[in-house]
Design an enzyme around this catalytic site. Structure first.
Site, PDB file in Angstrom:
ATOM      1  N   HIS A   6       0.748  -1.152  -0.155  1.00 22.54           N
ATOM      2  CA  HIS A   6      -0.087  -0.175   0.038  1.00 22.54           C
ATOM      3  C   HIS A   6       0.907   1.377   0.134  1.00 22.54           C
ATOM      4  O   HIS A   6       0.287   2.210  -0.272  1.00 22.54           O
ATOM      5  CB  HIS A   6      -0.945  -0.024   1.092  1.00 22.54           C
ATOM      6  CG  HIS A   6      -0.207   0.468   2.516  1.00 22.54           C
ATOM      7  ND1 HIS A   6       0.352  -0.581   3.359  1.00 22.54           N
ATOM      8  CD2 HIS A   6      -0.219   1.657   3.134  1.00 22.54           C
ATOM      9  CE1 HIS A   6       1.154   0.079   4.459  1.00 22.54           C
ATOM     10  NE2 HIS A   6       0.727   1.314   4.294  1.00 22.54           N
TER      11      HIS A   6
HETATM   12  C1  UD1 Z   1      -2.227   5.904   5.063  1.00 25.28           C
HETATM   13  C2  UD1 Z   1      -0.853   6.594   5.532  1.00 25.28           C
HETATM   14  C3  UD1 Z   1       0.275   5.315   5.692  1.00 25.28           C
HETATM   15  C4  UD1 Z   1      -0.058   4.125   6.407  1.00 25.28           C
HETATM   16  C5  UD1 Z   1      -1.612   3.947   5.984  1.00 25.28           C
HETATM   17  C6  UD1 Z   1      -2.232   2.547   6.767  1.00 25.28           C
HETATM   18  C7  UD1 Z   1      -0.329   8.798   5.241  1.00 25.28           C
HETATM   19  C8  UD1 Z   1       0.302   9.886   4.273  1.00 25.28           C
HETATM   20  N1  UD1 Z   1      -0.189   7.670   4.923  1.00 25.28           N
HETATM   21  O1  UD1 Z   1      -1.815   5.617   3.799  1.00 25.28           O
HETATM   22  O2  UD1 Z   1       1.366   5.886   6.395  1.00 25.28           O
HETATM   23  O3  UD1 Z   1       0.789   3.171   6.290  1.00 25.28           O
HETATM   24  O4  UD1 Z   1      -2.321   4.925   5.888  1.00 25.28           O
HETATM   25  O5  UD1 Z   1      -2.998   1.838   6.030  1.00 25.28           O
HETATM   26  O6  UD1 Z   1      -1.087   9.320   6.177  1.00 25.28           O
HETATM   27  N2  UD1 Z   1      -8.964   4.924   0.242  1.00 25.28           N
HETATM   28  C9  UD1 Z   1     -10.079   4.118   0.409  1.00 25.28           C
HETATM   29  N3  UD1 Z   1     -10.865   3.937   1.557  1.00 25.28           N
HETATM   30  C10 UD1 Z   1     -10.397   4.414   2.842  1.00 25.28           C
HETATM   31  C11 UD1 Z   1      -9.031   5.087   2.896  1.00 25.28           C
HETATM   32  C12 UD1 Z   1      -8.676   5.452   1.627  1.00 25.28           C
HETATM   33  O7  UD1 Z   1     -10.841   3.971  -0.892  1.00 25.28           O
HETATM   34  O8  UD1 Z   1     -11.262   4.006   3.704  1.00 25.28           O
HETATM   35  C13 UD1 Z   1      -8.177   5.043  -0.685  1.00 25.28           C
HETATM   36  C14 UD1 Z   1      -8.392   6.590  -1.313  1.00 25.28           C
HETATM   37  O9  UD1 Z   1      -8.230   6.600  -2.573  1.00 25.28           O
HETATM   38  C15 UD1 Z   1      -7.328   7.410  -0.866  1.00 25.28           C
HETATM   39  C16 UD1 Z   1      -6.081   6.211  -0.773  1.00 25.28           C
HETATM   40  O10 UD1 Z   1      -6.807   5.059  -0.334  1.00 25.28           O
HETATM   41  O11 UD1 Z   1      -6.835   8.494  -1.786  1.00 25.28           O
HETATM   42  C17 UD1 Z   1      -4.989   6.328   0.124  1.00 25.28           C
HETATM   43  O12 UD1 Z   1      -5.632   7.001   1.379  1.00 25.28           O
HETATM   44  P1  UD1 Z   1      -4.720   7.719   2.246  1.00 25.28           P
HETATM   45  O13 UD1 Z   1      -5.434   7.508   3.762  1.00 25.28           O
HETATM   46  O14 UD1 Z   1      -4.499   9.066   1.648  1.00 25.28           O
HETATM   47  O15 UD1 Z   1      -3.384   6.679   2.354  1.00 25.28           O
HETATM   48  P2  UD1 Z   1      -2.882   5.567   2.695  1.00 25.28           P
HETATM   49  O16 UD1 Z   1      -2.201   4.743   1.417  1.00 25.28           O
HETATM   50  O17 UD1 Z   1      -4.072   4.729   3.174  1.00 25.28           O
HETATM   51  N1  UDP Z   2      -3.871  -5.414   8.610  1.00 26.21           N
HETATM   52  C1  UDP Z   2      -5.024  -5.701   8.921  1.00 26.21           C
HETATM   53  N2  UDP Z   2      -5.772  -6.344   7.540  1.00 26.21           N
HETATM   54  C2  UDP Z   2      -5.186  -6.172   6.503  1.00 26.21           C
HETATM   55  C3  UDP Z   2      -3.919  -5.710   6.478  1.00 26.21           C
HETATM   56  C4  UDP Z   2      -3.111  -5.256   7.447  1.00 26.21           C
HETATM   57  O1  UDP Z   2      -5.710  -5.936   9.984  1.00 26.21           O
HETATM   58  O2  UDP Z   2      -6.065  -6.552   5.272  1.00 26.21           O
HETATM   59  C5  UDP Z   2      -3.112  -4.920  10.060  1.00 26.21           C
HETATM   60  C6  UDP Z   2      -1.735  -5.435  10.264  1.00 26.21           C
HETATM   61  O3  UDP Z   2      -1.903  -6.989  10.690  1.00 26.21           O
HETATM   62  C7  UDP Z   2      -1.033  -4.748  11.032  1.00 26.21           C
HETATM   63  C8  UDP Z   2      -1.621  -3.173  10.703  1.00 26.21           C
HETATM   64  O4  UDP Z   2      -2.910  -3.534   9.809  1.00 26.21           O
HETATM   65  O5  UDP Z   2      -1.522  -4.956  12.502  1.00 26.21           O
HETATM   66  C9  UDP Z   2      -0.718  -2.525   9.693  1.00 26.21           C
HETATM   67  O6  UDP Z   2      -1.355  -1.576   8.964  1.00 26.21           O
HETATM   68  P1  UDP Z   2      -0.879  -1.053   7.466  1.00 26.21           P
HETATM   69  O7  UDP Z   2      -0.013  -1.942   6.883  1.00 26.21           O
HETATM   70  O8  UDP Z   2      -1.973  -0.529   6.736  1.00 26.21           O
HETATM   71  O9  UDP Z   2       0.033   0.316   7.782  1.00 26.21           O
HETATM   72  P2  UDP Z   2       1.440   0.632   8.244  1.00 26.21           P
HETATM   73  O10 UDP Z   2       1.683  -0.334   9.608  1.00 26.21           O
HETATM   74  O11 UDP Z   2       2.357   0.315   7.144  1.00 26.21           O
HETATM   75  O12 UDP Z   2       1.468   2.087   8.679  1.00 26.21           O
END
Ligand code: UD1
Ligand code: UDP
Length: 373
Positions: free
Chosen positions: A209
Site C-alpha cells: 500500500h
Molecule cells: C495511510 C498512511 C500510511 C499508512 C496507511 C495505513 C499517510 C500519508 N499515509 O496511507 O502511512 O501506512 O495509511 O494503511 O497518512 N481509500 C479508500 N478508502 C479508505 C481510505 C482510503 O478507498 O477508507 C483510498 C483513497 O483512494 C485514498 C487512498 O486510498 O486516496 C489513500 O488513502 P490515504 O489515507 O491517503 O493513504 P494510505 O495509502 O491509506
Molecule cells: N492489517 C489488517 N488487515 C489487512 C492488512 C493489515 O488488519 O488487510 C493490519 C496488520 O496486521 C497491522 C496493521 O494493519 O497490524 C498494519 O497497517 P498498515 O499495513 O495499513 O500500515 P503501516 O503499518 O504500514 O503503517
C-alpha cells in the site's frame, strides 16, 4: 486529566485500542480520554472493523475528512482538530505513528500550546520522499513526550537533539498482538486461511500500500509480476488496500480480472484474520511497517518490498530481507528465505501501554492535575 487522542488510519486504531483499554482498566478515573477519528480511513474494512473487533469506544468526534492530496487532507484535518481542541481544552494530545492524521493532531495541538505525546516516536527511514518520514520528523519535533518502541528510536531522536521527554516503552503493536493471541486462543473461529482451504505453511501472504509502490506503475508492475510468478508455485494471499486496488485498475486495467491461478485477491481483512493469515504463512511479502514487525514476532520470514526500512533490527536478525521491487530479486528472496535459528526479543515485551499510561499519569501529576477535566 483530559487527553484528546487523534487517530485516523488502520494501524492507529490497532495501536490506540491498547492504550484506550489500559486507560479504561487502569486509568483509575485520573485520565479521561476523548477519542477523535479524523476520517482519513473510512471504509468499513479499514476502520469500523477494528472498532468492533478491538472494542474501541465510538469516537467522541468523527471529523469525516476523507481522502485528498496531502496538503488538502492534512489542512482539513488541521482545521477540524483545532476546533475540537478549542472546545475540549485537553491537558495533552496523543498521536500515533506517522500518518497525515498524526501530523495534523500534533500541529494543531502545538499551535494551541497543548503538549503532544507521540506514540511510536523516533522511527526514521531517512527517506524524505516518504510522506510518513515528513510526518514523523515534524511530530517528534513538536512532541513533549516521545514514546519509543526501541533503543534505536531513542538514539535517532538523540541524533536530532531530542532527549527530553523521551521514554523507551516497547512497541504498542506487541501489546496488540498479545491481545489478539489471547482472543484467538479462546475464539479460534474460522480464519480466512481455513475458509480458503490453505494449510499452515502452504501459502505466501502479501500486502502492498506504500505510496512509493502504488503511485509508480513501474514498481507496482514488478511487484504484481513477482506475485503472479510466485503464485504459480505456491498460493499467494493478497488482501488489497483500496489505494492499491485503485492504482491497479488505473495502470493495469484488466489485471485484477485476469484471475491468475493461485493469486487470491481479497478485500482488506480484519485484524484477527490478518494475524491468523500471517501466522500460517510460509513467507510474508510486504511494504507495511506493522506487518514487518508482526512477521518477526510470529516467527515468519519477511521479504520487504522497499529499499529501506525503519525496522532495521528485523533485518539484522536475519528474519527480514529488503528486496525492493525488482521482480527477480523478490522471487529469489522468497525462494531463499529460511527460518533463522534464533529470534532475539525485539521492540519490548508487550507492556508498552502500561508504561505509556504510567508516564502520562506522572506528567499529569507533575502539572498538578487532580482528576478529570
Ligand atoms: C495511510 C498512511 C500510511 C499508512 C496507511 C495505513 C499517510 C500519508 N499515509 O496511507 O502511512 O501506512 O495509511 O494503511 O497518512 N481509500 C479508500 N478508502 C479508505 C481510505 C482510503 O478507498 O477508507 C483510498 C483513497 O483512494 C485514498 C487512498 O486510498 O486516496 C489513500 O488513502 P490515504 O489515507 O491517503 O493513504 P494510505 O495509502 O491509506
Ligand atoms: N492489517 C489488517 N488487515 C489487512 C492488512 C493489515 O488488519 O488487510 C493490519 C496488520 O496486521 C497491522 C496493521 O494493519 O497490524 C498494519 O497497517 P498498515 O499495513 O495499513 O500500515 P503501516 O503499518 O504500514 O503503517
Amino acid at each position: 486529566m483530559k487527553i484528546v487522542t487523534v487517530v485516523g488510519a488502520r494501524p492507529q486504531f490497532i495501536k490506540a485500542a491498547c492504550l484506550s483499554r489500559a486507560v479504561r482498566d487502569e486509568g483509575e478515573g485520573f485520565i479521561e480520554e476523548v477519542l477523535v477519528h479524523t476520517g482519513q480511513h473510512y471504509d468499513d474494512g479499514l476502520s469500523a472493523v477494528f472498532f468492533r473487533e478491538l472494542a474501541i469506544p465510538e469516537p467522541a468526534y468523527h471529523l469525516g475528512v476523507g481522502s485528498g492530496s496531502h496538503g488538502e487532507q492534512t489542512g482539513r484535518m488541521l482545521a477540524a482538530v483545532e476546533r475540537v481542541l478549542e472546545a475540549e481544552r485537553p491537558a495533552w494530545v496523543l498521536v500515533y505513528g506517522d500518518t497525515n492524521s498524526t501530523l495534523a493532531g500534533a500541529l494543531a495541538a502545538a499551535k494551541l500550546h497543548i503538549p503532544v505525546a507521540h506514540v511510536e516516536a523516533g522511527l526514521r527511514s531517512y527517506n524524505r520522499l516518504m510522506p510518513e518520514e515528513i510526518n514523523r520528523v515534524i511530530s517528534d519535533h513538536l512532541a513533549s513526550l516521545l514514546f519509543c518502541p526501541g533503543r534505536r528510536a531513542v538514539a535517532n531522536l538523540a541524533a536530532e537533539g531530542i532527549t527530553k521527554g523521551v521514554v523507551e516503552t516497547g512497541d504498542i503493536m506487541a501489546d496488540a498482538l498479545a491481545y489478539a493471541a489471547g482472543r484467538m486462543e479462546t475464539d479460534p473461529g474460522g480464519t480466512v486461511a481455513r475458509r480458503l482451504g490453505l494449510e499452515p505453511g502452504g501459502y505466501l501472504l502479501a500486502t502492498v500500500h506504500r505510496s512509493e509502490n502504488t503511485d509508480d506503475p513501474g514498481r507496482l508492475g514488478e511487484i504484481m509480476e513477482a506475485l503472479e510468478d510466485l503464485a504459480r508455485e505456491t498460493p499467494v494471499v493478497l488482501p488489497l488496500h483500496p489505494r492499491t486496488e485503485k492504482a491497479l485498475r488505473t495502470s493495469f486495467p484488466g489485471l485484477l480480472e485476469r484471475r491468475v491461478p493461485g493469486l487470491i485477491v481479497l478485500e482488506p481483512v480484519g485484524y484477527f484474520d490478518m494475524i491468523g493469515l500471517q501466522k500460517g504463512a510460509r513467507v510474508i511479502l510486504t511494504d507495511s511497517g506493522g506487518v514487518q514487525k508482526e512477521a518477526y514476532w510470529l516467527g515468519v520470514p519477511c521479504v520487504t518490498l522497499r529499499d529501506e526500512t525503519e525496522w532495521v533490527e528485523t533485518v539484522a536478525a536475519g528474519w527480514n530481507v529488503l528486496a525492493g521491487t525488482d521482480r527477480e530479486r523478490i522471487i529469489r528472496a522468497v525462494r531463499d528465505s529460511r527460518v533463522p535459528g534464533s529470534r532475539p526479543p525485539l521492540y519490548g515485551d508487550g507492556r508498552a501501554a502500561a508504561r505509556i499510561l504510567a508516564e502520562l499519569k506522572a506528567a499529569g501529576r507533575e502539572e498538578g492535575f487532580h482528576g478529570k477535566g
